[in-house]
Design a protein around this motif. Structure first.
Motif, PDB file in Angstrom:
ATOM      1  N   GLN A   1      21.209  52.325  75.783  1.00  0.00           N
ATOM      2  CA  GLN A   1      20.640  51.479  75.769  1.00  0.00           C
ATOM      3  C   GLN A   1      20.792  50.109  75.188  1.00  0.00           C
TER       4      GLN A   1
ATOM      5  N   ILE B   1      17.441  59.080  64.838  1.00  0.00           N
ATOM      6  CA  ILE B   1      16.633  57.490  64.643  1.00  0.00           C
ATOM      7  C   ILE B   1      16.378  57.012  63.400  1.00  0.00           C
ATOM      8  N   VAL B   2      16.332  57.432  62.415  1.00  0.00           N
ATOM      9  CA  VAL B   2      16.040  56.734  61.511  1.00  0.00           C
ATOM     10  C   VAL B   2      17.450  55.955  61.371  1.00  0.00           C
TER      11      VAL B   2
ATOM     12  N   LEU C   1      14.021  54.921  72.639  1.00  0.00           N
ATOM     13  CA  LEU C   1      13.346  56.150  72.498  1.00  0.00           C
ATOM     14  C   LEU C   1      12.506  56.300  73.636  1.00  0.00           C
TER      15      LEU C   1
ATOM     16  N   ARG D   1      17.513  52.357  63.854  1.00  0.00           N
ATOM     17  CA  ARG D   1      16.858  52.099  63.364  1.00  0.00           C
ATOM     18  C   ARG D   1      17.370  50.687  61.853  1.00  0.00           C
ATOM     19  N   ARG D   2      17.483  51.814  60.844  1.00  0.00           N
ATOM     20  CA  ARG D   2      18.014  50.909  59.597  1.00  0.00           C
ATOM     21  C   ARG D   2      19.623  50.320  60.081  1.00  0.00           C
TER      22      ARG D   2
ATOM     23  N   THR E   1      16.378  46.938  72.646  1.00  0.00           N
ATOM     24  CA  THR E   1      15.807  47.537  71.441  1.00  0.00           C
ATOM     25  C   THR E   1      16.245  49.313  70.786  1.00  0.00           C
ATOM     26  N   VAL E   2      15.826  49.633  70.159  1.00  0.00           N
ATOM     27  CA  VAL E   2      16.209  51.435  69.869  1.00  0.00           C
ATOM     28  C   VAL E   2      14.544  51.892  70.085  1.00  0.00           C
ATOM     29  N   HIS E   3      13.555  50.145  69.913  1.00  0.00           N
ATOM     30  CA  HIS E   3      12.351  51.069  69.732  1.00  0.00           C
ATOM     31  C   HIS E   3      12.267  51.166  71.130  1.00  0.00           C
TER      32      HIS E   3
ATOM     33  N   GLU F   1      19.991  49.246  63.059  1.00  0.00           N
ATOM     34  CA  GLU F   1      19.570  47.849  64.275  1.00  0.00           C
ATOM     35  C   GLU F   1      19.446  46.864  63.063  1.00  0.00           C
ATOM     36  N   ASN F   2      18.218  47.241  62.393  1.00  0.00           N
ATOM     37  CA  ASN F   2      17.653  45.921  60.697  1.00  0.00           C
ATOM     38  C   ASN F   2      18.648  45.322  60.736  1.00  0.00           C
TER      39      ASN F   2
END
Length: 242
Positions: free
Chosen positions: A85, A143-144, A93, A147-148, A88-90, A150-151
């Motif tokens: 990475q 993945i969830v 992914l 993202r958590r 971003t994670v997005h 990362e926020n």
């Protein structure tokens, strides 16, 4: 939602969009290739289907990649293992799912736990540690969690930047020109003592004796008492007569 059109360019992107389409709109496995062939342009590919018939969806992906991409198993494995990475994670992914689909072409029985652990290992350090400690059981959970985290990291960085800007605004600096004197921003609360304008007086011995008898101050004409503060701060000289 329209099925993506393939014109012979960016084969990997087209395959990824097709797989997303099939995730959103369930299509029977035997109907995937006939549907995709309708949206594929180019006589080269159409002639290939006419000669060899309709393959399975997984075989069709392999055919497309070999025809339009320089797909090599060792290169795919190398890219998959080295993926990290960077933004971003997005975005990570998206690239991960693309390489995952290529890996599954060569190995359909690829272990899901292996895929999940590979996804976690490629995350940034500040995200990877949190996801690993939460012990996800599948890729979707990982993945969830990513993202958590990362926020949370982004929110902490924004708060830190705001505090730093606030502290910088409170700091006062001296003039950049070193030749200029430094002027403090505060004003002294005391007032300098005013110098007396009275001329110096020279007292003779008789005057000293007279003032002492009358209990008068040697410096002024006011009565003298303990704690007396003379109005005139002067230097007096006592002169004696010989």
């Amino acid at each position: 939602m329209e099925f993506p059109l393939f014109n012979g360019e960016e084969a990997r992107t087209w395959i990824r969009r097709c797989n997303r389409y099939f995730q959103i709109i369930p299509i029977p496995e035997e109907q995937k290739v006939p549907l995709a062939s309708v949206y594929m342009q180019g006589r080269e590919f159409q002639s290939h289907l006419e000669k060899r018939g309709m393959p399975s969806w997984s075989k069709l992906i392999l055919i497309i990649l070999k025809m339009f991409e320089d797909l090599d198993y060792e290169r795919v494995v190398s890219e998959f293992n080295m993926l990290r990475q960077e933004t971003t994670v997005h975005e990570y992914l998206i690239k991960f799912e693309e390489l995952e689909s290529h890996m599954l072409i060569f190995n359909k029985n690829l272990d899901e736990t292996f895929i999940m652990m590979k996804f976690i290992s490629g995350l940034k350090e500040e995200i990877k540690g949190y996801v690993a400690t939460m012990n996800p059981t599948n890729l979707d959970q990982a993945i969830v969690l990513a993202r958590r985290q990362e926020n949370m990291v982004n929110a902490l960085l924004r708060k830190t930047n705001q505090q730093q800007k606030s502290n910088q605004n409170k700091i006062s600096f001296r003039p950049q020109n070193k030749n200029l004197p430094y002027k403090p921003s505060f004003k002294p609360s005391f007032k300098p003592r005013e110098e007396s304008t009275q001329p110096r007086r020279f007292l003779k011995k008789a005057e000293v004796r007279a003032r002492k008898e009358k209990n008068l101050c040697y410096k002024c004409d006011e009565p003298y008492s303990p704690g007396h503060r003379c109005r005139f701060r002067q230097v007096h000289m006592l002169m004696t007569e010989e």
